[in-house]
Structures are given as structure tokens and as C-alpha cells.
Design a protein around this motif. Structure first.
Motif, PDB file in Angstrom:
ATOM      1  N   PRO A  54       0.835  -1.213   0.000  1.00 61.52           N
ATOM      2  CA  PRO A  54       0.000   0.000   0.000  1.00 61.52           C
ATOM      3  C   PRO A  54       0.869   1.262   0.000  1.00 61.52           C
ATOM      4  N   ALA A  55       1.465   1.549  -1.161  1.00 63.89           N
ATOM      5  CA  ALA A  55       2.455   2.631  -1.244  1.00 63.89           C
ATOM      6  C   ALA A  55       1.824   3.988  -0.980  1.00 63.89           C
ATOM      7  N   TRP A  74      -0.951  -1.574   8.976  1.00 67.63           N
ATOM      8  CA  TRP A  74       0.434  -1.748   8.547  1.00 67.63           C
ATOM      9  C   TRP A  74       1.063  -0.441   8.056  1.00 67.63           C
ATOM     10  N   PRO A  75       0.419   0.341   7.178  1.00 73.97           N
ATOM     11  CA  PRO A  75       1.053   1.609   6.744  1.00 73.97           C
ATOM     12  C   PRO A  75       1.280   2.579   7.892  1.00 73.97           C
ATOM     13  N   ASN A  92       0.883   8.479   5.256  1.00 75.12           N
ATOM     14  CA  ASN A  92       1.150   8.424   6.694  1.00 75.12           C
ATOM     15  C   ASN A  92       2.525   8.971   7.035  1.00 75.12           C
ATOM     16  N   ILE A  93       3.511   8.749   6.176  1.00 70.92           N
ATOM     17  CA  ILE A  93       4.835   9.328   6.404  1.00 70.92           C
ATOM     18  C   ILE A  93       4.754  10.848   6.381  1.00 70.92           C
ATOM     19  N   TYR A  94       3.960  11.389   5.469  1.00 75.38           N
ATOM     20  CA  TYR A  94       3.828  12.848   5.400  1.00 75.38           C
ATOM     21  C   TYR A  94       3.127  13.384   6.655  1.00 75.38           C
ATOM     22  N   HIS A  95       2.000  12.769   7.024  1.00 73.18           N
ATOM     23  CA  HIS A  95       1.229  13.292   8.155  1.00 73.18           C
ATOM     24  C   HIS A  95       1.969  13.112   9.477  1.00 73.18           C
ATOM     25  N   ALA A  96       2.666  11.986   9.645  1.00 75.41           N
ATOM     26  CA  ALA A  96       3.341  11.731  10.916  1.00 75.41           C
ATOM     27  C   ALA A  96       4.723  12.354  10.984  1.00 75.41           C
TER      28      ALA A  96
END
Length: 373
Positions: free
Chosen positions: A149-150, A254-255, A156-160
Motif C-alpha cells: 500500500p504505497a 500496517w502503513p 502516513n509518512i507525510y502526516h506523521a
């Protein structure tokens, strides 16, 4: 006076020649409303006296007032109609039972501790089950890379991570300034100004940087994850995913967990760097230590192992925060109140576990890295 006219008359109370208390008239709520003094007259008479109420009109309120004035029992010598006696029998049957005395349970605190321990073990079991499902999802992605799920992972990397750069930079800078000011006041008393570099470098890279980043992310991103998953459960979106044959663990949990696992070490480095900048500025203002002296001594006294320890701890913190946030979101009750409680519990549990894990890491590394004689 006829019985009908006696019932229609206002309420009266009189004593006969032989001492009998005789009631007549309308002893009802409407009749007694403007004759409050009659209740005081009834209370002034002894319940053990002879009473005649057969010529009085009684309703439920009048019967209740007489029952209360007679202290909850009928006089021994009472003349009354069958209908009036029925009212008092109903009142006696409707009396609330005496409250049972509360018995103190000496084992109640022990039972409360046991229930809390069982609840904690249940939550730990559910978190371990989620961890197992995440491992199975990772193995599935290794065998089927096309199922990665790229887009969810990137979001999620951006938001977190990217969205948290501002707040972590501000907090790190201010903590570095505060720590440097407090330490410099003590070091200046012993003429050990230059040791501020050792103190700031080791404490920030190993402890404060990873811990501050983890606490901020737990309060910011961990709560957002729990709220998002809980809202999806409330709106039955998780059921819709299951009906379409999509795994909520693979597409949602998972993401989020992997994003925190990847992002938190980078945020820890970012927070530590800004904290060191703040500490360097405060050391220059308070101790007169130049930037060149600070930067020259820093790599000589702060070993690279401290940075690797901080990065490893941050990765573990990110995994813990992701697991806790996803667990409470997926198990939140399907209601707005339950979602609020789950979000609060997720933040508290994540921060608590981060601090506990940090303490365990500190003890572990102090033992393994202790210099041997």
C-alpha cells in the motif's frame, strides 16, 4: 348533617366530650390546601387517642398526611370506613424496606487490583495479536510486492513526519536552551564550562531527543490514528472493507505502524539537532563558549554509539506508538463517547509505554556499555 353535606364541607377537627378526635369534611389535597393549620392540630393529638374519621372524605394525599402524622401506624382505637382502611393498607404495603447496612469487604482492594491486572493482560494479549497480524502482513508483502500500500504509506509518512517538523523543532530548540541554562549555572561554579558540550551531546542524542520526539508523536499522530480508525469502525467502513475482501490490517494498520517506524528516528535526529543548536546558543550567551569551541569539542567527546542508540530507541518507540494507536482504534466501541475514551487511553498508554521502554533501555545500555576494570 347528612353524610353528603359532611363530605362537601371544609375539613374540621374537634374533640368530643369523651376525648375522641373526630375528623369531618374534605380531608383531601384540595380541601387541605387552604387549611395548613389542621395538620399541626392533628400532630398535636396523641396517636394513642380514639379517632373517628368515618365522616371525613379522604383521598390519597389526605390519607398519606394522616399516616405520616400518626408516625406510620394506625391508632389502636380507630373508626373508619372500609375504603379508608384500604388506602392505609396500600400505604403500608408501599413503604420502602429499611436499607440494608453496607458491609465493608476487606478483599475489595485486592479484587480491584486483580481486575485491573486481568484487564491489562487482556489488552497486552490483543496488542500481541495485532503485532502478529502485522508480521504476517509483512511476510505477505515480501511474497507479493505488488500488494504494497504505497500511497497509504506515503500519506502516513507525510502526516506523521513532515507535518511534525515544526512542532518538534520548536520544542527541541527550547528544551536545548533550558537544559543548557540550567546546566551552565552549575558548571560555572566549578569552572567546568567546557563540559557543557559533553552533557548536552550525550543527554540529547541518547535520551532527550528520542524521548521528546516520541512523546510529541504519541500525542499528535498516535491520537490521530486512533481517532481515524475508531471513526471508520463507527461508520462501519471496516465492515465494508471486510465485505470487499480487503484486510484492514494490511491497508490501514500496517502503513501507519511502518510509517512511524521509519519516521520517528528521523524526527529524533531533527529534534536532537535543534536541541543542540539551542544548547549551543545558550552556552554562548551564558558561559561565553564560542560556536567554534562547541563544534570542535562535540565530535571528540560524543561518540557515534550514542547516536545509534538514540536511533534504535526511536525506532522501538515508533513501533510501540503505532501498535498502541492502531490497537485502540480497531477495538474502540462504536459510539462517540467510546471513541473519545479510546483516544484518551491510546495517548496515555503510548506515552507511558514510551517512558517505560526508555527506562528499560537506559538500564540495559548502562549495563552493557559500562566500562570494565
Amino acid at each position: 348533617m347528612s353524610p353528603a353535606s359532611a363530605f362537601a364541607a371544609p375539613p374540621t377537627l374537634r374533640l368530643s366530650a369523651d376525648g375522641e378526635v373526630q375528623l369531618a369534611g374534605r380531608w383531601t389535597f384540595a380541601g387541605l390546601r387552604d387549611h395548613a393549620e389542621l395538620r399541626a392540630a392533628v400532630r398535636a393529638q396523641s396517636p394513642q387517642a380514639r379517632w373517628d374519621v368515618s365522616h371525613a372524605e379522604l383521598d390519597a394525599v389526605g390519607a398519606l398526611w394522616l399516616w405520616q402524622d400518626w408516625q406510620g401506624q394506625l391508632p389502636a382505637a380507630l373508626r373508619a370506613t372500609e375504603a379508608q382502611c384500604t388506602l392505609w393498607r396500600d400505604l403500608a404495603a408501599a413503604q420502602a424496606p429499611a436499607p440494608t447496612p453496607i458491609r465493608r469487604d476487606a478483599l475489595a482492594p485486592l479484587r480491584a487490583v486483580g481486575r485491573g491486572a486481568l484487564a491489562l493482560l487482556t489488552q497486552a494479549q490483543l496488542v500481541c495479536m495485532l503485532w502478529g497480524r502485522l508480521l504476517l502482513a509483512s511476510l505477505h508483502l515480501l511474497r507479493h510486492p505488488s500488494a504494497l500500500p504505497a500511497r497509504e504509506l506515503s500519506a502516513n509518512i507525510y502526516h506523521a513526519g513532515v507535518s511534525a517538523l515544526g512542532i518538534t523543532a520548536l520544542v527541541g530548540l527550547l528544551i536545548g536552551v533550558v537544559l543548557s541554562y540550567l546546566s551552565s549555572q552549575q558548571l560555572a561554579r566549578y569552572g567546568a564550562n567546557v563540559l557543557i558540550v559533553d552533557l548536552l551531546g550525550i543527554s540529547i542524542l541518547r535520551e532527550l531527543g528520542p524521548l521528546l520526539a516520541a512523546i510529541l508523536v504519541a500525542g499528535r499522530s498516535g491520537s490521530a490514528m486512533t481517532a481515524q480508525l475508531g471513526t471508520m469502525k463507527l461508520n462501519q467502513e471496516l465492515d465494508a472493507l471486510a465485505a470487499m475482501g480487503l484486510s484492514a490490517t494490511l491497508r490501514l494498520a500496517w502503513p501507519k505502524t511502518v510509517a512511524l517506524l521509519l519516521v520517528l528516528p528521523l524526527l529524533a535526529v531533527w529534534t536532537s539537532a535543534l536541541a543542540l543548536v539551542g544548547g549551543m546558543l545558550a552556552a554562548h550567551w551564558e558561559l561565553g563558549l564560542s560556536f567554534g569551541q562547541f563544534l570542535d569539542r562535540f565530535p571528540r567527546v560524543v561518540k557515534l554509539v550514542h547516536l545509534w542508540i538514540g536511533l534504535g530507541k526511536s525506532a522501538a518507540f515508533g513501533l510501540l506508538i503505532g501498535l498502541i494507536g492502531c490497537h485502540f482504534g480497531l477495538t474502540a466501541p462504536p459510539s462517540s463517547e467510546g471513541l473519545g475514551r479510546a483516544t484518551t487511553r491510546a495517548v496515555v498508554a503510548a506515552i507511558t509505554l514510551v517512558i517505560v521502554a526508555d527506562a528499560l533501555f537506559a538500564v540495559l545500555f548502562s549495563i552493557t556499555l559500562r566500562p570494565r576494570p
